[in-house]
Design a protein around this motif. Structure first.
Motif, PDB file in Angstrom:
ATOM      1  N   PRO A  97       0.851  -1.190   0.000  1.00 51.21           N
ATOM      2  CA  PRO A  97       0.000   0.000   0.000  1.00 51.21           C
ATOM      3  C   PRO A  97       0.894   1.249   0.000  1.00 51.21           C
ATOM      4  O   PRO A  97       1.927   1.276   0.657  1.00 51.21           O
ATOM      5  CB  PRO A  97      -0.778  -0.097   1.312  1.00 51.21           C
ATOM      6  CG  PRO A  97      -0.474  -1.443   1.875  1.00 51.21           C
ATOM      7  CD  PRO A  97       0.771  -1.933   1.228  1.00 51.21           C
ATOM      8  N   ARG A  99       0.939   5.851  -0.803  1.00 53.63           N
ATOM      9  CA  ARG A  99       0.130   7.075  -0.844  1.00 53.63           C
ATOM     10  C   ARG A  99      -0.503   7.291  -2.205  1.00 53.63           C
ATOM     11  O   ARG A  99      -1.658   7.666  -2.296  1.00 53.63           O
ATOM     12  CB  ARG A  99       0.979   8.285  -0.504  1.00 53.63           C
ATOM     13  CG  ARG A  99       1.382   8.351   0.921  1.00 53.63           C
ATOM     14  CD  ARG A  99       2.121   9.613   1.154  1.00 53.63           C
ATOM     15  NE  ARG A  99       1.287  10.455   1.999  1.00 53.63           N
ATOM     16  CZ  ARG A  99       1.736  11.493   2.634  1.00 53.63           C
ATOM     17  NH1 ARG A  99       2.992  11.858   2.485  1.00 53.63           N
ATOM     18  NH2 ARG A  99       0.947  12.187   3.402  1.00 53.63           N
ATOM     19  N   MET A 100       0.260   7.115  -3.278  1.00 53.38           N
ATOM     20  CA  MET A 100      -0.267   7.404  -4.607  1.00 53.38           C
ATOM     21  C   MET A 100      -0.548   6.137  -5.404  1.00 53.38           C
ATOM     22  O   MET A 100      -1.635   5.953  -5.901  1.00 53.38           O
ATOM     23  CB  MET A 100       0.717   8.295  -5.368  1.00 53.38           C
ATOM     24  CG  MET A 100       0.216   8.707  -6.736  1.00 53.38           C
ATOM     25  SD  MET A 100      -1.301   9.679  -6.695  1.00 53.38           S
ATOM     26  CE  MET A 100      -0.648  11.291  -6.452  1.00 53.38           C
ATOM     27  N   TRP A 101       0.428   5.260  -5.559  1.00 57.84           N
ATOM     28  CA  TRP A 101       0.292   4.049  -6.363  1.00 57.84           C
ATOM     29  C   TRP A 101       0.601   2.816  -5.517  1.00 57.84           C
ATOM     30  O   TRP A 101       1.763   2.487  -5.299  1.00 57.84           O
ATOM     31  CB  TRP A 101       1.218   4.069  -7.577  1.00 57.84           C
ATOM     32  CG  TRP A 101       0.780   4.999  -8.639  1.00 57.84           C
ATOM     33  CD1 TRP A 101       1.252   6.260  -8.880  1.00 57.84           C
ATOM     34  CD2 TRP A 101      -0.229   4.768  -9.618  1.00 57.84           C
ATOM     35  NE1 TRP A 101       0.598   6.811  -9.941  1.00 57.84           N
ATOM     36  CE2 TRP A 101      -0.324   5.925 -10.425  1.00 57.84           C
ATOM     37  CE3 TRP A 101      -1.083   3.698  -9.891  1.00 57.84           C
ATOM     38  CZ2 TRP A 101      -1.218   6.033 -11.480  1.00 57.84           C
ATOM     39  CZ3 TRP A 101      -1.974   3.808 -10.941  1.00 57.84           C
ATOM     40  CH2 TRP A 101      -2.043   4.960 -11.730  1.00 57.84           C
ATOM     41  N   SER A 102      -0.444   2.130  -5.067  1.00 56.66           N
ATOM     42  CA  SER A 102      -0.272   0.854  -4.372  1.00 56.66           C
ATOM     43  C   SER A 102      -0.062  -0.225  -5.429  1.00 56.66           C
ATOM     44  O   SER A 102      -0.490  -0.070  -6.578  1.00 56.66           O
ATOM     45  CB  SER A 102      -1.507   0.533  -3.532  1.00 56.66           C
ATOM     46  OG  SER A 102      -1.738   1.552  -2.589  1.00 56.66           O
ATOM     47  N   HIS A 119      -4.210   3.155  -8.391  1.00 53.34           N
ATOM     48  CA  HIS A 119      -4.143   4.574  -8.033  1.00 53.34           C
ATOM     49  C   HIS A 119      -4.846   4.798  -6.699  1.00 53.34           C
ATOM     50  O   HIS A 119      -5.731   4.027  -6.318  1.00 53.34           O
ATOM     51  CB  HIS A 119      -4.814   5.419  -9.119  1.00 53.34           C
ATOM     52  CG  HIS A 119      -4.630   6.879  -8.943  1.00 53.34           C
ATOM     53  ND1 HIS A 119      -5.516   7.645  -8.227  1.00 53.34           N
ATOM     54  CD2 HIS A 119      -3.650   7.711  -9.378  1.00 53.34           C
ATOM     55  CE1 HIS A 119      -5.097   8.908  -8.232  1.00 53.34           C
ATOM     56  NE2 HIS A 119      -3.967   8.973  -8.922  1.00 53.34           N
ATOM     57  N   ARG A 120      -4.473   5.844  -5.986  1.00 51.62           N
ATOM     58  CA  ARG A 120      -5.038   6.092  -4.659  1.00 51.62           C
ATOM     59  C   ARG A 120      -6.547   6.287  -4.689  1.00 51.62           C
ATOM     60  O   ARG A 120      -7.227   6.060  -3.706  1.00 51.62           O
ATOM     61  CB  ARG A 120      -4.360   7.269  -3.985  1.00 51.62           C
ATOM     62  CG  ARG A 120      -4.736   8.610  -4.541  1.00 51.62           C
ATOM     63  CD  ARG A 120      -4.016   9.680  -3.783  1.00 51.62           C
ATOM     64  NE  ARG A 120      -4.547  10.975  -4.148  1.00 51.62           N
ATOM     65  CZ  ARG A 120      -4.119  12.075  -3.624  1.00 51.62           C
ATOM     66  NH1 ARG A 120      -3.169  12.047  -2.714  1.00 51.62           N
ATOM     67  NH2 ARG A 120      -4.631  13.221  -4.002  1.00 51.62           N
ATOM     68  N   ARG A 123      -8.046   3.031  -3.699  1.00 48.51           N
ATOM     69  CA  ARG A 123      -7.396   2.410  -2.542  1.00 48.51           C
ATOM     70  C   ARG A 123      -8.321   1.456  -1.786  1.00 48.51           C
ATOM     71  O   ARG A 123      -7.918   0.362  -1.410  1.00 48.51           O
ATOM     72  CB  ARG A 123      -6.868   3.475  -1.587  1.00 48.51           C
ATOM     73  CG  ARG A 123      -6.088   2.853  -0.425  1.00 48.51           C
ATOM     74  CD  ARG A 123      -5.411   3.876   0.446  1.00 48.51           C
ATOM     75  NE  ARG A 123      -4.351   4.518  -0.312  1.00 48.51           N
ATOM     76  CZ  ARG A 123      -4.099   5.828  -0.282  1.00 48.51           C
ATOM     77  NH1 ARG A 123      -4.810   6.617   0.468  1.00 48.51           N
ATOM     78  NH2 ARG A 123      -3.125   6.328  -0.997  1.00 48.51           N
ATOM     79  N   GLU A 124      -9.560   1.857  -1.548  1.00 47.81           N
ATOM     80  CA  GLU A 124     -10.494   0.971  -0.827  1.00 47.81           C
ATOM     81  C   GLU A 124     -10.744  -0.302  -1.622  1.00 47.81           C
ATOM     82  O   GLU A 124     -10.813  -1.391  -1.059  1.00 47.81           O
ATOM     83  CB  GLU A 124     -11.808   1.689  -0.550  1.00 47.81           C
ATOM     84  CG  GLU A 124     -11.697   2.767   0.507  1.00 47.81           C
ATOM     85  CD  GLU A 124     -13.022   3.469   0.743  1.00 47.81           C
ATOM     86  OE1 GLU A 124     -14.082   2.858   0.492  1.00 47.81           O
ATOM     87  OE2 GLU A 124     -12.986   4.622   1.191  1.00 47.81           O
TER      88      GLU A 124
END
Length: 151
Positions: A97, A99-102, A119-120, A123-124
């Motif tokens: 995980p 901030r921007m690209w997980s 992409h963030r 994220r979910e």
């Protein structure tokens, strides 16, 4: 490209109706890019990334399979089913995980590994994909529950 998450999801929901088997239940789904790190686009451009193997997918984890719906690079619209893997034959590793690209490493049944970048904005959904693939018997409700806070 549909920049609104709801519009992108709606477009892919319409496309996946044709490929879902009767009674198949969706557990988690997300837009993702496969290939090198998206940060390279800043330096070399998106066209070079496409030539290096970057692809846009809408990944759908169901109770039976993992579906990869392909999207066009320029518009993000669905083009159809790229491939489907049985859930029992896939695994994930290197879940990172960020901030921007997980990203995570997706292992296909025949052994090919794909780096999937999220992409963030997604994220979910990324967390739902990870939970669904780490727990093969998870349902949609179980996969959408966020993990407990760490001590």
């Amino acid at each position: 490209m549909a920049l609104r998450k709801a519009k992108t999801t709606e477009q892919f929901h319409e496309a996946q109706r044709a490929v879902l088997e009767p009674g198949e239940q969706v557990i988690a789904e997300s837009l993702t890019t496969a290939g090198p790190s998206p940060w390279l686009a800043v330096g070399v451009g998106i066209l070079v990334l496409y030539l290096l193997g970057m692809r846009i997918y809408f990944i759908v984890v169901t109770d039976r399979r993992v579906l990869f719906m392909v999207g066009t690079v320029w518009t993000g619209r669905p083009k159809g089913l790229a491939f489907a893997d049985p859930r029992s034959g896939v695994s994930i590793s290197d879940v990172t995980p960020a901030r921007m690209w997980s990203h995570l490493l997706y292992q296909r049944p025949e052994g090919k590994a794909l780096r999937l970048n999220f992409h963030r904005m997604w994220r979910e959904e990324f967390q739902g994909i990870v939970q669904a693939l780490e727990r093969p018997g998870a349902t949609m409700e179980q996969a959408s529950v966020p993990p407990p806070p760490s001590p």
